[in-house]
Design a protein around this motif. Sequence first.
Motif, PDB file in Angstrom:
ATOM      1  N   ILE A   1      15.246 -22.636  57.960  1.00  0.00           N
ATOM      2  CA  ILE A   1      16.221 -22.369  59.059  1.00  0.00           C
ATOM      3  C   ILE A   1      15.433 -21.972  60.710  1.00  0.00           C
ATOM      4  O   ILE A   1      15.445 -22.853  61.399  1.00  0.00           O
ATOM      5  CB  ILE A   1      16.503 -20.623  58.730  1.00  0.00           C
ATOM      6  CG1 ILE A   1      17.569 -20.893  57.397  1.00  0.00           C
ATOM      7  CG2 ILE A   1      17.464 -19.822  59.847  1.00  0.00           C
ATOM      8  CD1 ILE A   1      18.246 -19.484  57.078  1.00  0.00           C
ATOM      9  N   PHE A   2      14.245 -20.997  60.543  1.00  0.00           N
ATOM     10  CA  PHE A   2      13.251 -21.042  61.543  1.00  0.00           C
ATOM     11  C   PHE A   2      12.037 -19.994  61.133  1.00  0.00           C
ATOM     12  O   PHE A   2      12.239 -19.071  60.487  1.00  0.00           O
ATOM     13  CB  PHE A   2      13.837 -20.744  62.776  1.00  0.00           C
ATOM     14  CG  PHE A   2      14.848 -19.390  63.098  1.00  0.00           C
ATOM     15  CD1 PHE A   2      14.213 -18.355  63.082  1.00  0.00           C
ATOM     16  CD2 PHE A   2      15.952 -19.724  63.010  1.00  0.00           C
ATOM     17  CE1 PHE A   2      14.870 -17.215  62.980  1.00  0.00           C
ATOM     18  CE2 PHE A   2      16.750 -18.379  63.066  1.00  0.00           C
ATOM     19  CZ  PHE A   2      16.172 -17.118  63.158  1.00  0.00           C
ATOM     20  N   PRO A   3      10.840 -20.436  61.633  1.00  0.00           N
ATOM     21  CA  PRO A   3       9.956 -19.712  60.856  1.00  0.00           C
ATOM     22  C   PRO A   3       9.842 -18.226  61.303  1.00  0.00           C
ATOM     23  O   PRO A   3       9.258 -17.193  60.399  1.00  0.00           O
ATOM     24  CB  PRO A   3       8.575 -20.277  61.745  1.00  0.00           C
ATOM     25  CG  PRO A   3       9.062 -21.642  62.175  1.00  0.00           C
ATOM     26  CD  PRO A   3      10.529 -21.588  62.297  1.00  0.00           C
ATOM     27  N   GLY A   4      10.228 -17.792  62.643  1.00  0.00           N
ATOM     28  CA  GLY A   4      10.279 -16.386  62.985  1.00  0.00           C
ATOM     29  C   GLY A   4      11.274 -15.519  62.165  1.00  0.00           C
ATOM     30  O   GLY A   4      11.219 -14.313  62.235  1.00  0.00           O
ATOM     31  N   LEU A   5      12.028 -16.293  61.143  1.00  0.00           N
ATOM     32  CA  LEU A   5      13.020 -15.392  60.353  1.00  0.00           C
ATOM     33  C   LEU A   5      12.071 -14.592  59.469  1.00  0.00           C
ATOM     34  O   LEU A   5      12.397 -13.579  59.095  1.00  0.00           O
ATOM     35  CB  LEU A   5      13.606 -16.385  59.565  1.00  0.00           C
ATOM     36  CG  LEU A   5      14.958 -15.874  58.689  1.00  0.00           C
ATOM     37  CD1 LEU A   5      16.185 -14.901  59.556  1.00  0.00           C
ATOM     38  CD2 LEU A   5      15.544 -17.015  57.973  1.00  0.00           C
ATOM     39  N   ARG A   6      11.062 -15.214  59.072  1.00  0.00           N
ATOM     40  CA  ARG A   6      10.199 -14.455  57.832  1.00  0.00           C
ATOM     41  C   ARG A   6      11.140 -14.136  56.839  1.00  0.00           C
ATOM     42  O   ARG A   6      11.035 -12.819  56.268  1.00  0.00           O
ATOM     43  CB  ARG A   6       9.338 -13.459  58.397  1.00  0.00           C
ATOM     44  CG  ARG A   6       8.362 -13.785  59.703  1.00  0.00           C
ATOM     45  CD  ARG A   6       7.777 -14.929  59.516  1.00  0.00           C
ATOM     46  NE  ARG A   6       6.996 -15.188  58.230  1.00  0.00           N
ATOM     47  CZ  ARG A   6       6.665 -16.277  57.596  1.00  0.00           C
ATOM     48  NH1 ARG A   6       7.120 -17.297  58.395  1.00  0.00           N
ATOM     49  NH2 ARG A   6       5.935 -16.442  56.729  1.00  0.00           N
ATOM     50  N   LEU A   7      11.662 -14.910  55.881  1.00  0.00           N
ATOM     51  CA  LEU A   7      12.566 -14.573  54.706  1.00  0.00           C
ATOM     52  C   LEU A   7      12.299 -15.765  53.633  1.00  0.00           C
ATOM     53  O   LEU A   7      12.586 -16.788  53.852  1.00  0.00           O
ATOM     54  CB  LEU A   7      13.960 -14.271  55.026  1.00  0.00           C
ATOM     55  CG  LEU A   7      14.836 -13.472  54.147  1.00  0.00           C
ATOM     56  CD1 LEU A   7      14.287 -12.002  54.368  1.00  0.00           C
ATOM     57  CD2 LEU A   7      16.239 -13.708  54.674  1.00  0.00           C
ATOM     58  N   GLY A   8      12.023 -15.110  52.438  1.00  0.00           N
ATOM     59  CA  GLY A   8      12.004 -15.887  51.357  1.00  0.00           C
ATOM     60  C   GLY A   8      12.422 -15.271  50.211  1.00  0.00           C
ATOM     61  O   GLY A   8      13.050 -14.255  50.222  1.00  0.00           O
ATOM     62  N   TYR A   9      11.952 -15.649  48.907  1.00  0.00           N
ATOM     63  CA  TYR A   9      12.051 -15.121  47.577  1.00  0.00           C
ATOM     64  C   TYR A   9      11.335 -15.540  46.611  1.00  0.00           C
ATOM     65  O   TYR A   9      10.623 -16.476  46.766  1.00  0.00           O
ATOM     66  CB  TYR A   9      13.616 -15.383  47.168  1.00  0.00           C
ATOM     67  CG  TYR A   9      14.133 -16.863  47.128  1.00  0.00           C
ATOM     68  CD1 TYR A   9      13.998 -17.472  46.057  1.00  0.00           C
ATOM     69  CD2 TYR A   9      14.667 -17.575  48.298  1.00  0.00           C
ATOM     70  CE1 TYR A   9      14.207 -18.734  45.955  1.00  0.00           C
ATOM     71  CE2 TYR A   9      15.109 -18.831  48.344  1.00  0.00           C
ATOM     72  CZ  TYR A   9      14.792 -19.460  47.165  1.00  0.00           C
ATOM     73  OH  TYR A   9      14.832 -20.945  47.098  1.00  0.00           O
ATOM     74  N   LEU A  10      11.196 -14.951  45.569  1.00  0.00           N
ATOM     75  CA  LEU A  10      10.369 -15.439  44.407  1.00  0.00           C
ATOM     76  C   LEU A  10      11.439 -15.181  43.206  1.00  0.00           C
ATOM     77  O   LEU A  10      12.247 -14.262  43.266  1.00  0.00           O
ATOM     78  CB  LEU A  10       9.261 -14.814  44.204  1.00  0.00           C
ATOM     79  CG  LEU A  10       9.319 -13.168  43.974  1.00  0.00           C
ATOM     80  CD1 LEU A  10       9.379 -12.814  42.393  1.00  0.00           C
ATOM     81  CD2 LEU A  10       7.995 -12.622  44.258  1.00  0.00           C
ATOM     82  N   THR A  11      11.569 -16.148  42.313  1.00  0.00           N
ATOM     83  CA  THR A  11      12.398 -16.051  40.960  1.00  0.00           C
ATOM     84  C   THR A  11      11.332 -16.125  39.771  1.00  0.00           C
ATOM     85  O   THR A  11      10.327 -16.976  39.748  1.00  0.00           O
ATOM     86  CB  THR A  11      13.210 -17.227  40.963  1.00  0.00           C
ATOM     87  OG1 THR A  11      13.972 -17.146  42.181  1.00  0.00           O
ATOM     88  CG2 THR A  11      14.075 -17.111  39.646  1.00  0.00           C
ATOM     89  N   GLY A  12      11.451 -15.083  38.798  1.00  0.00           N
ATOM     90  CA  GLY A  12      10.416 -15.254  37.663  1.00  0.00           C
ATOM     91  C   GLY A  12      11.331 -14.309  36.378  1.00  0.00           C
ATOM     92  O   GLY A  12      12.373 -13.777  36.810  1.00  0.00           O
ATOM     93  N   ASP A  13      10.460 -14.067  35.323  1.00  0.00           N
ATOM     94  CA  ASP A  13      10.818 -13.276  34.328  1.00  0.00           C
ATOM     95  C   ASP A  13      11.332 -11.936  35.186  1.00  0.00           C
ATOM     96  O   ASP A  13      10.586 -11.439  35.913  1.00  0.00           O
ATOM     97  CB  ASP A  13       9.719 -13.335  33.231  1.00  0.00           C
ATOM     98  CG  ASP A  13      10.233 -12.212  32.102  1.00  0.00           C
ATOM     99  OD1 ASP A  13      10.832 -12.946  31.118  1.00  0.00           O
ATOM    100  OD2 ASP A  13      10.432 -11.076  32.239  1.00  0.00           O
ATOM    101  N   ALA A  14      12.415 -11.095  34.628  1.00  0.00           N
ATOM    102  CA  ALA A  14      12.777  -9.866  35.031  1.00  0.00           C
ATOM    103  C   ALA A  14      11.639  -8.974  34.902  1.00  0.00           C
ATOM    104  O   ALA A  14      11.732  -8.109  35.996  1.00  0.00           O
ATOM    105  CB  ALA A  14      14.020  -9.592  34.250  1.00  0.00           C
ATOM    106  N   ARG A  15      10.958  -9.108  34.069  1.00  0.00           N
ATOM    107  CA  ARG A  15       9.789  -8.065  33.952  1.00  0.00           C
ATOM    108  C   ARG A  15       8.768  -8.494  35.256  1.00  0.00           C
ATOM    109  O   ARG A  15       8.324  -7.467  35.792  1.00  0.00           O
ATOM    110  CB  ARG A  15       9.041  -8.158  32.372  1.00  0.00           C
ATOM    111  CG  ARG A  15       9.805  -7.424  31.495  1.00  0.00           C
ATOM    112  CD  ARG A  15       9.336  -8.176  30.038  1.00  0.00           C
ATOM    113  NE  ARG A  15       9.551  -9.332  29.793  1.00  0.00           N
ATOM    114  CZ  ARG A  15       9.292 -10.179  28.762  1.00  0.00           C
ATOM    115  NH1 ARG A  15       8.808  -9.178  27.635  1.00  0.00           N
ATOM    116  NH2 ARG A  15       9.394 -11.224  28.706  1.00  0.00           N
TER     117      ARG A  15
END
Length: 492
Positions: A336-350
Amino acid sequence: MAIISEHHIFLSEDANVGLQTRLKDAITRAIWDGRFSPGDRLPATRALAKHLGISRITVSLAYDSLLATGYIVSVARSGYFVAPDAPTRLEVVGPSKIPADERLDWDARLGPVPPALGAQATPADWRRFKYPFIFGEPDVARFPVDDWRDCVRRALGKRHFEQIADDASDRDDPFLVEQIVRRSVSGRGVAASVEEVLVTAGAQNALWIMVQVLFGGRGGSVAMEDPGYPELRNLLRQQGLTIHPIPVDREGMRVDHIPDGVDAVFVTPSHQAPTGATMSMARRKALLDRAEALDFAVIEDDYDYEMSYTSPALPALKSLDQRGRVIYIGSFSKSIFPGLRLGYLTGDARVVDHARAIRTLSERHPPGLTQRTVAYFLSEGHYNSHSRRMRLRMSHRNDVLREELARHGLSPALKRATGGTTLWLRGPDGLDCDALAIALRDKSVLIEPGSAFYSRDDAPKNRVRLGFATIETTQIADGVALIAETIREQVG
């Protein structure tokens, strides 16, 4: 009391700011600077609008805003006046200075500033360069601003305002998490539930969180690509971890070089940072097999998977993971654009539960307005459309860049590109790319010397990363000609 002439009010030339805001700021500054005094009468809206060449309603709205904030008052049938108690600019008076040798010695208490941004970091003034071959900056001229603005307006609607205004504690916007599950990770073959997703302030924040989750200051041993992402290396060093640099070839990380005893491996399989190599399917399976044999976790940084030119793209490591060893990190900041500063991580629920607790200690959650806006951007299909247009444009620029390099006898390390927005160039023997980068700045060319991506002091000096997301396609030929000319000046 004085009558303020409309000729004493000037609008700034900043076209990025609306007329109403510029007019309000002009009057505010005049009050702050003492040019307009309490009791002075402002020009009539009609006269000021005619003088400035703007609509009368714009002047009226600016006056209404100044009324609401206490800068002016309205007197029936007389007009607008500077308020007797108009806010003034605060004059900050600091404590009297004492000799430096009597002040607290913070240098002794804190030690040296830890390295954060790598030497490849984009300079703040990069826009003044005519040929910016850099990575990570936006192609703002082609961003769908109107679509984004519409998503912001929807996010600010009355129906959602409580959602974005409330203190969400450690919770994420459920609408955004749903869109990440349905439209983002699913496109990488990852079947995740909403309990297995955490929103972060970009991929860098996700990496930091995972280091805290996995090690928490207890020390440990990790492996990462070499050459690799400098900010990750700096983070791992700052946490006191033992780093094992693993060489990279045309198929990505050489997983057979991962030693016994490591607790985690950090990898960029889609487009290896910085070489751009895509990890082969055989190598991906070998990495998961080695993770099982040596009992380590894998952190998959998929920072720009949207820029895959080949279809279908290879599936994410996480999609092949049956034992829950892989933590997948994605980012909207590049797409989108770098100034947004938004991402995510996905892994085991624990893992996500632990990551949520760590995130809460530092920032609670990313801004609600940002989350809801991105959720709309995804749900309305704007994200996929924008990514598709970017992908086609980057594929074309990649071809143009390769053609121009070949014209000057320069060749990329990888003969075929599967995606990405950078190209890893191996220059002639004897080339010092650190010196090359300095010389090119005088010619209005920006490049990224490859030495910053290596962990060792004796890193190859003749490697360069050329980004092409920002430079216009029509500028590539002239920029490459300047690079080739400067290389010849250095090595003949």
